[in-house]
Design a protein around this motif. Structure first.
Motif, PDB file in Angstrom:
ATOM      1  N   THR A  63       0.852  -1.188   0.000  1.00  0.00           N
ATOM      2  CA  THR A  63       0.000   0.000   0.000  1.00  0.00           C
ATOM      3  C   THR A  63       0.890   1.240   0.000  1.00  0.00           C
ATOM      4  O   THR A  63       2.097   1.163   0.235  1.00  0.00           O
ATOM      5  N   ALA A  64       0.294   2.388  -0.236  1.00  0.00           N
ATOM      6  CA  ALA A  64       1.046   3.644  -0.203  1.00  0.00           C
ATOM      7  C   ALA A  64       1.641   3.859   1.189  1.00  0.00           C
ATOM      8  O   ALA A  64       2.762   4.364   1.326  1.00  0.00           O
ATOM      9  N   ASP A  65       0.906   3.466   2.233  1.00  0.00           N
ATOM     10  CA  ASP A  65       1.427   3.601   3.592  1.00  0.00           C
ATOM     11  C   ASP A  65       2.668   2.744   3.807  1.00  0.00           C
ATOM     12  O   ASP A  65       3.614   3.162   4.475  1.00  0.00           O
ATOM     13  N   ASP A  66       2.681   1.530   3.227  1.00  0.00           N
ATOM     14  CA  ASP A  66       3.847   0.656   3.334  1.00  0.00           C
ATOM     15  C   ASP A  66       5.069   1.297   2.677  1.00  0.00           C
ATOM     16  O   ASP A  66       6.173   1.274   3.223  1.00  0.00           O
ATOM     17  N   VAL A  67       4.862   1.873   1.498  1.00  0.00           N
ATOM     18  CA  VAL A  67       5.960   2.494   0.765  1.00  0.00           C
ATOM     19  C   VAL A  67       6.526   3.666   1.560  1.00  0.00           C
ATOM     20  O   VAL A  67       7.734   3.805   1.722  1.00  0.00           O
ATOM     21  N   TRP A  68       5.632   4.521   2.083  1.00  0.00           N
ATOM     22  CA  TRP A  68       6.101   5.682   2.855  1.00  0.00           C
ATOM     23  C   TRP A  68       6.774   5.250   4.152  1.00  0.00           C
ATOM     24  O   TRP A  68       7.744   5.873   4.591  1.00  0.00           O
ATOM     25  N   ALA A  69       6.300   4.190   4.760  1.00  0.00           N
ATOM     26  CA  ALA A  69       6.932   3.694   5.983  1.00  0.00           C
ATOM     27  C   ALA A  69       8.347   3.210   5.686  1.00  0.00           C
ATOM     28  O   ALA A  69       9.278   3.464   6.453  1.00  0.00           O
ATOM     29  N   ASP A  70       8.530   2.519   4.562  1.00  0.00           N
ATOM     30  CA  ASP A  70       9.861   2.063   4.174  1.00  0.00           C
ATOM     31  C   ASP A  70      10.789   3.243   3.902  1.00  0.00           C
ATOM     32  O   ASP A  70      11.950   3.240   4.298  1.00  0.00           O
ATOM     33  N   LYS A  71      10.261   4.268   3.216  1.00  0.00           N
ATOM     34  CA  LYS A  71      11.072   5.450   2.935  1.00  0.00           C
ATOM     35  C   LYS A  71      11.455   6.159   4.231  1.00  0.00           C
ATOM     36  O   LYS A  71      12.595   6.599   4.388  1.00  0.00           O
ATOM     37  N   ALA A  72      10.515   6.270   5.159  1.00  0.00           N
ATOM     38  CA  ALA A  72      10.794   6.930   6.436  1.00  0.00           C
ATOM     39  C   ALA A  72      11.847   6.156   7.223  1.00  0.00           C
ATOM     40  O   ALA A  72      12.761   6.742   7.806  1.00  0.00           O
ATOM     41  N   ALA A  73      11.745   4.842   7.217  1.00  0.00           N
ATOM     42  CA  ALA A  73      12.722   4.017   7.937  1.00  0.00           C
ATOM     43  C   ALA A  73      14.107   4.163   7.314  1.00  0.00           C
ATOM     44  O   ALA A  73      15.116   4.261   8.022  1.00  0.00           O
ATOM     45  N   ALA A  74      14.170   4.185   5.993  1.00  0.00           N
ATOM     46  CA  ALA A  74      15.456   4.353   5.315  1.00  0.00           C
ATOM     47  C   ALA A  74      16.050   5.716   5.633  1.00  0.00           C
ATOM     48  O   ALA A  74      17.251   5.847   5.879  1.00  0.00           O
ATOM     49  N   TYR A  75      15.208   6.745   5.671  1.00  0.00           N
ATOM     50  CA  TYR A  75      15.681   8.095   6.003  1.00  0.00           C
ATOM     51  C   TYR A  75      16.212   8.140   7.431  1.00  0.00           C
ATOM     52  O   TYR A  75      17.263   8.698   7.694  1.00  0.00           O
ATOM     53  N   GLU A  76      15.489   7.545   8.344  1.00  0.00           N
ATOM     54  CA  GLU A  76      15.941   7.522   9.746  1.00  0.00           C
ATOM     55  C   GLU A  76      17.274   6.788   9.861  1.00  0.00           C
ATOM     56  O   GLU A  76      18.143   7.174  10.628  1.00  0.00           O
ATOM     57  N   GLY A  77      17.441   5.739   9.067  1.00  0.00           N
ATOM     58  CA  GLY A  77      18.701   4.992   9.078  1.00  0.00           C
ATOM     59  C   GLY A  77      19.864   5.837   8.597  1.00  0.00           C
ATOM     60  O   GLY A  77      20.981   5.733   9.108  1.00  0.00           O
ATOM     61  N   THR A  78      19.629   6.716   7.633  1.00  0.00           N
ATOM     62  CA  THR A  78      20.707   7.579   7.156  1.00  0.00           C
ATOM     63  C   THR A  78      21.062   8.624   8.198  1.00  0.00           C
ATOM     64  O   THR A  78      22.225   8.995   8.323  1.00  0.00           O
ATOM     65  N   LYS A  79      20.084   9.105   8.945  1.00  0.00           N
ATOM     66  CA  LYS A  79      20.365  10.092   9.984  1.00  0.00           C
ATOM     67  C   LYS A  79      21.220   9.465  11.076  1.00  0.00           C
ATOM     68  O   LYS A  79      22.149  10.083  11.570  1.00  0.00           O
ATOM     69  N   GLN A  80      20.924   8.232  11.450  1.00  0.00           N
ATOM     70  CA  GLN A  80      21.694   7.558  12.480  1.00  0.00           C
ATOM     71  C   GLN A  80      23.099   7.238  11.989  1.00  0.00           C
ATOM     72  O   GLN A  80      24.054   7.302  12.743  1.00  0.00           O
TER      73      GLN A  80
END
Length: 92
Positions: A63-80
């Motif tokens: 779903t669109a929510d799944d895609v955005w959740a994956d993008k958010a998790a990847a972004y958080e991983g880059t910040k860390q």
């Protein structure tokens, strides 16, 4: 790979760009032309087999929510990953 000889007409401006790039990169003009021909040929190729074989079953619908959740998790991983020991010491 066997190379075949052919004649190609090109615009003077394009040939000047090819000559400049070849001199800058230290390679033959023909290498740049062959690469360009290869890229053009591959972009127009008709594939006999689909990229995804019919033998693979889909693992589910995203779903669109799944895609955005994956993008958010990847972004958080880059910040860390950007936090370095030097930054941590500077913050103290």
């Amino acid at each position: 790979m066997t190379l075949k000889r052919t004649t190609v007409y090109v615009e003077a401006e394009d040939l000047a760009v090819i000559k400049e790039a070849a001199a800058r990169e230290g390679i033959a003009e023909a290498e740049i032309i062959r690469e360009g021909i290869h890229l053009a040929a591959m972009s127009r190729r008709t594939w006999d087999e689909p990229f995804f074989s019919r033998t693979y079953k889909p693992i589910g619908e995203a779903t669109a929510d799944d895609v955005w959740a994956d993008k958010a998790a990847a972004y958080e991983g880059t910040k860390q990953a950007d936090v370095s020991p030097e930054r941590e010491q500077g913050a103290a």
